[in-house]
Design an enzyme around this catalytic site. Structure first.
Site, mmCIF file in Angstrom:
data_model
loop_
_atom_site.group_PDB
_atom_site.id
_atom_site.type_symbol
_atom_site.label_atom_id
_atom_site.label_comp_id
_atom_site.label_asym_id
_atom_site.label_seq_id
_atom_site.Cartn_x
_atom_site.Cartn_y
_atom_site.Cartn_z
ATOM 1 N N ARG A 1 0.843 -1.208 0.000
ATOM 2 C CA ARG A 1 0.000 0.000 0.000
ATOM 3 C C ARG A 1 0.874 1.253 0.000
ATOM 4 O O ARG A 1 0.542 2.240 -0.638
ATOM 5 C CB ARG A 1 -0.938 -0.010 1.213
ATOM 6 N N LYS B 1 -2.422 6.743 1.481
ATOM 7 C CA LYS B 1 -2.255 7.127 2.887
ATOM 8 C C LYS B 1 -1.298 8.319 2.945
ATOM 9 O O LYS B 1 -0.141 8.208 3.373
ATOM 10 C CB LYS B 1 -1.732 5.921 3.680
ATOM 11 N N GLU C 1 -15.772 6.738 5.404
ATOM 12 C CA GLU C 1 -14.816 6.373 6.454
ATOM 13 C C GLU C 1 -15.348 6.753 7.831
ATOM 14 O O GLU C 1 -16.169 7.668 7.959
ATOM 15 C CB GLU C 1 -13.496 7.142 6.258
HETATM 16 N N1 PLP Z 1 -9.060 4.542 6.920
HETATM 17 C C1 PLP Z 1 -8.186 5.506 7.253
HETATM 18 C C2 PLP Z 1 -8.456 6.898 6.810
HETATM 19 C C3 PLP Z 1 -7.041 5.190 7.993
HETATM 20 O O1 PLP Z 1 -6.168 6.131 8.355
HETATM 21 C C4 PLP Z 1 -6.817 3.846 8.379
HETATM 22 C C5 PLP Z 1 -5.633 3.476 9.135
HETATM 23 O O2 PLP Z 1 -4.686 2.979 8.632
HETATM 24 C C6 PLP Z 1 -7.764 2.885 7.998
HETATM 25 C C7 PLP Z 1 -8.867 3.263 7.278
HETATM 26 C C8 PLP Z 1 -7.565 1.446 8.362
HETATM 27 O O3 PLP Z 1 -6.597 0.851 7.559
HETATM 28 P P1 PLP Z 1 -5.758 -0.389 8.090
HETATM 29 O O4 PLP Z 1 -6.734 -1.424 8.452
HETATM 30 O O5 PLP Z 1 -4.922 -0.795 6.935
HETATM 31 O O6 PLP Z 1 -4.973 0.100 9.238
HETATM 32 C C1 COI Z 2 -3.708 3.258 11.596
HETATM 33 O O1 COI Z 2 -4.702 2.641 11.969
HETATM 34 O O2 COI Z 2 -2.597 2.713 11.478
HETATM 35 C C2 COI Z 2 -3.767 4.654 11.272
HETATM 36 O O3 COI Z 2 -2.999 5.082 10.461
HETATM 37 C C3 COI Z 2 -4.665 5.517 11.998
HETATM 38 C C4 COI Z 2 -3.882 6.698 12.466
HETATM 39 C C5 COI Z 2 -4.005 7.856 11.552
HETATM 40 C C6 COI Z 2 -4.023 6.988 13.888
#
Ligand code: PLP
Ligand code: COI
Length: 341
Positions: free
Chosen positions: A81, A183, A219
């Site tokens: 990612r 991200k 989200e």
């Molecule tokens: N959505 C946003 C905006 C996020 O910052 C995150 C955190 O990483 C997620 C979703 C969840 O993604 P992940 O499950 O890969 O941590």
């Molecule tokens: C994560 O879940 O790893 C995120 O990036 C969320 C964070 C912005 C606190």
């Protein structure tokens, strides 16, 4: 050196740990990378990361298992990612193996900060990349710095597996053809004001709707949304401006293959919340946080309960967290042991 840490009391706050990894990209290549003690970076005042938001980051965790080993959950997915985020904003990609090696080095160098099994706490890893060097025009940087630091963390949303409430916001986090699926820091800058408004109004965070029509859930703050329908279908929104959450894709798989539920990625209309008996926020930091209620346009919609986790959400949580801590057998390739600890 490590101070005494009360693992059970940890929230999601910065703690300086002993060592972090740093690697610099210059003249078309990454250097070897090294561990350093200094937690400050010295960069040009004209770095693109400072002015034009040319930066991206990741978040993943290291887990201490019952037998004392340390494991990472799907770090290859974070590495991939990050490559997509880099491509989106014209930064050089970090090879998957180098990304994972950097994470392992940081865990090993800070091993005593990995919380003991049974405390519920974990070691959060924060890889990030910034555009550096001196460029004042709006164009990609001539140099880049990749770092990984770590800190022990507890629950991101207060309450852990206790439900929390959210409100929808009229602000947009990301546009359909924008950077929502990457991200990158700009998405989070856009979220600061709506987040603060939600917190001041007494909610854990805000729910973003799709920017084009403001009718569909995107989200839940810095986490993805899921709902369980009355006939036990695991549903999660689909949109080009949602961050492809690794937790969400893991839950889609676990719902079908471990819990025997059907699953769907599709539009989730904010006016049709009563199709769901349970709902939650999911992400690395959020893990699975049950949603008690959503406030939308002055109307409060309560799911299973405002005080108790629903049974399907609980099963999903136990399965996911069981895999992450090594208590439940993982699908092939999901667990990466940190060797030599
Ligand atoms: N959505 C946003 C905006 C996020 O910052 C995150 C955190 O990483 C997620 C979703 C969840 O993604 P992940 O499950 O890969 O941590
Ligand atoms: C994560 O879940 O790893 C995120 O990036 C969320 C964070 C912005 C606190």
């Amino acid at each position: 050196m490590k101070k005494e840490i009360n693992w059970e009391e940890l929230a999601f706050n910065y703690i300086k740990t002993d060592k972090r990894y740093i690697s610099v990209w210059k003249d078309g290549q990454w250097d070897e990378g090294k561990l350093v003690e200094d937690n400050f970076l010295t960069i040009s005042e004209a770095s693109t990361a400072l002015h034009y938001g040319q930066q991206c980051f990741e978040g993943l965790k290291a887990y201490r298992t019952k037998d004392g080993k340390i494991q990472l959950f799907r770090p290859d997915q974070n590495a991939k990612r990050m490559q997509k985020s880099c491509k989106k904003i014209l930064m050089p990609e970090m090879p998957v193996e180098k990304f994972i090696d950097a994470c392992e080095q940081v865990v090993r160098a800070n091993e005593h900060y990995v919380p003991p099994y049974g405390t519920g706490a974990t070691l959060y890893l924060r890889p990030f990349m910034i555009g550096t060097g001196s460029t004042v025009g709006v164009k990609p940087a001539p140099e880049y710095t990749f770092c990984v630091f770590c800190l022990p963390v507890g629950a991101y949303f207060k309450g852990g597996l206790g439900p929390v409430n959210f409100m929808t916001t009229e602000y947009d986090r990301a546009a359909p053809m924008g950077t929502g699926a990457a991200k990158v820091g700009g998405n989070y800058a856009a979220s600061l004001h709506p987040h603060q408004e939600a917190v001041e109004a007494g909610y854990a965070d805000c729910i973003y709707l799709d920017a084009a029509t403001h009718t569909k859930i995107e989200e839940v703050g810095a986490a993805n949304f899921f709902g369980i329908t009355k006939d036990d279908i695991f549903v999660t929104p689909v949109s080009p401006s949602i961050l492809p959450s690794i937790t969400k894709y893991s839950l889609l798989y676990l719902a079908e293959n471990y819990l025997g539920l059907k699953s769907e990625e599709r539009d989730v209309h904010i006016d049709h919340l009563d199709e769901f008996k349970e709902a939650g926020a999911c992400g690395t930091a959020a893990v699975i946080t049950p949603i008690g209620a959503i406030m939308h346009k002055g109307k409060k919609h309560v799911f299973h309960s405002e005080s108790e986790v629903g049974p399907v959400t609980k099963k999903l949580y136990d399965t996911l967290v069981g895999i992450q801590f090594g208590d439940v057998e993982a699908p092939e390739g999901w667990i990466h042991y940190v060797e030599n600890v």
